[in-house]
Write an enzyme that holds these catalytic residues in place. Structure first.
Site, short mmCIF file in Angstrom:
data_model
loop_
_atom_site.label_atom_id
_atom_site.label_comp_id
_atom_site.label_asym_id
_atom_site.label_seq_id
_atom_site.Cartn_x
_atom_site.Cartn_y
_atom_site.Cartn_z
N ASN A 8 0.86 -1.18 0.00
CA ASN A 8 0.00 0.00 0.00
C ASN A 8 0.90 1.23 0.00
O ASN A 8 1.46 1.60 1.02
CB ASN A 8 -0.89 -0.01 1.26
CG ASN A 8 -1.75 1.24 1.36
OD1 ASN A 8 -1.91 1.98 0.38
ND2 ASN A 8 -2.30 1.48 2.54
N TRP A 9 1.03 1.85 -1.18
CA TRP A 9 1.95 2.98 -1.31
C TRP A 9 1.39 4.28 -0.72
O TRP A 9 2.08 5.28 -0.66
CB TRP A 9 2.29 3.20 -2.78
CG TRP A 9 3.23 2.16 -3.35
CD1 TRP A 9 3.79 1.12 -2.69
CD2 TRP A 9 3.71 2.11 -4.69
NE1 TRP A 9 4.60 0.41 -3.55
CE2 TRP A 9 4.57 0.99 -4.78
CE3 TRP A 9 3.51 2.88 -5.84
CZ2 TRP A 9 5.22 0.63 -5.96
CZ3 TRP A 9 4.15 2.52 -7.02
CH2 TRP A 9 5.01 1.41 -7.07
N LYS A 10 0.13 4.27 -0.39
CA LYS A 10 -0.55 5.49 0.12
C LYS A 10 -0.35 6.65 -0.87
O LYS A 10 -0.34 6.40 -2.07
CB LYS A 10 -0.05 5.82 1.52
CG LYS A 10 -0.08 4.60 2.45
CD LYS A 10 0.06 4.94 3.89
CE LYS A 10 0.15 3.67 4.70
NZ LYS A 10 -0.05 3.87 6.11
N HIS A 94 -9.75 0.99 4.47
CA HIS A 94 -8.49 1.28 5.18
C HIS A 94 -8.77 2.34 6.24
O HIS A 94 -9.57 3.26 6.01
CB HIS A 94 -7.44 1.78 4.18
CG HIS A 94 -6.07 1.84 4.79
ND1 HIS A 94 -5.68 2.86 5.62
CD2 HIS A 94 -5.02 0.98 4.73
CE1 HIS A 94 -4.44 2.64 6.03
NE2 HIS A 94 -4.02 1.49 5.50
N GLU A 164 -5.85 -4.79 10.53
CA GLU A 164 -4.88 -3.71 10.69
C GLU A 164 -5.23 -2.89 11.93
O GLU A 164 -6.01 -1.93 11.85
CB GLU A 164 -4.94 -2.78 9.47
CG GLU A 164 -4.49 -3.42 8.18
CD GLU A 164 -3.77 -2.39 7.31
OE1 GLU A 164 -2.59 -2.59 7.02
OE2 GLU A 164 -4.40 -1.38 6.96
N GLY A 170 1.75 2.89 10.73
CA GLY A 170 2.42 4.15 10.44
C GLY A 170 3.57 4.49 11.37
O GLY A 170 3.83 3.82 12.36
N SER A 212 2.92 -1.75 10.48
CA SER A 212 4.37 -1.72 10.73
C SER A 212 5.08 -3.04 10.40
O SER A 212 6.00 -3.44 11.12
CB SER A 212 4.66 -1.31 12.17
OG SER A 212 4.17 -0.01 12.42
N GLY A 233 2.82 -1.03 4.40
CA GLY A 233 2.74 0.38 4.04
C GLY A 233 4.13 0.92 3.72
O GLY A 233 4.69 0.66 2.66
#
Ligand code: PEP
Length: 250
Positions: A8-10, A94, A164, A170, A212, A233
């Site tokens: 997930n590249w955000k 998400h 998640e 994050g 993480s 992420g």
């Protein structure tokens, strides 16, 4: 069943050039892979570019979608637009989208729309904090029950459940989760699915962990936690780190 690793590249990276570089950097790690599905979810404007970088081992995913088919919905992206670009998986629910307004009802509409188009939803669930009385369990249960409203037994196997916990996601994460915490929720999710559908369906669904994940903890979530895969992420933007995670799962 293949293990799944989702990137997930955000809202990263910022250029087409970087998209190509990350994907090219991954190619040495994806050679001769046959027991893992690697799903890369770039930001919408880069889905097309990512699809152009030839790598048969990487499957295209999207970070979001809108549930209406077409029309006056400024700024939104439809399922068929994504399908047209080769997207096979879509992240739905998400926590970062839920903060921006995606309610359980919206999440449910998105899952229904995605399944209708024969794309696989990656359905994210997770609590913001844990409490000693276990109220977080009812929170997760509500997310699942409301998210699955109207979804048939025959469709559930196409959904990837991603647990998640928000507190583990994050760079500001309180702490990382441990595999035992994932196992507990994995069993809990299976129980909810078994009550909603049946044991056979609960046995089939794949449940992955996100929060993480890095090269130091990736293996433990699979081996000790029993995860069917990982949602990554930050470390998915770094080909060396993401490649190391792929190697560990392999
Ligand atoms: C995510 O946002 O889904 C995620 C798991 O992020 P990170 O790996 O950076 O915690």
């Amino acid at each position: 069943m293949n293990k799944i690793i989702v990137a997930n590249w955000k809202m990263n990276p910022q250029s087409k050039f970087e998209v190509e570089n990350i994907l090219k950097g991954l190619s040495i790690f994806t050679k001769n892979l046959n027991n893992i599905d690697i799903i890369v979810c770039p930001p919408s404007p880069f889905v097309f570019i990512a699809g152009k970088v030839k790598n048969k081992k990487i499957v295209l995913g999207s970070q979001n979608v809108f549930y209406e088919k077409e029309g006056s919905f400024t700024g939104e992206v439809s399922v068929s637009m994504l399908k047209n670009l080769g997207v096979e998986y879509i992240i739905i629910g998400h926590s970062e989208r839920r903060i921006l307004g995606d309610t359980n009802d919206i999440v449910n509409k998105k899952i229904l729309a995605v399944l209708k188009s024969k794309i696989n939803p990656i359905f994210c669930i997770g609590e913001s904090m844990r409490d000693m009385n276990g109220f977080y369990l009812s929170f997760i249960k509500e997310q699942i029950i409301e998210g699955l409203k109207g979804i048939l037994k025959s469709q559930v196997k196409n959904i990837i459940f991603a647990y998640e916990p928000i507190w583990a996601i994050g760079s500001n994460a309180e702490r990382g989760a441990v595999p035992q915490e994932f196992t507990e929720i994995r069993i809990y999710i299976k129980k909810i699915i078994s009550d909603l559908y049946d044991i056979k369906t609960a046995n089939i669904v794949r449940i992955i962990y996100g929060g993480s994940v890095n090269p130091l903890n990736a293996e433990s979530f699979i081996k000790e936690g029993g995860a069917d895969g990982l949602l990554v992420g930050r470390d998915s933007l770094n080909p060396k780190k993401f490649g190391a995670i792929i190697n560990l799962v392999k």
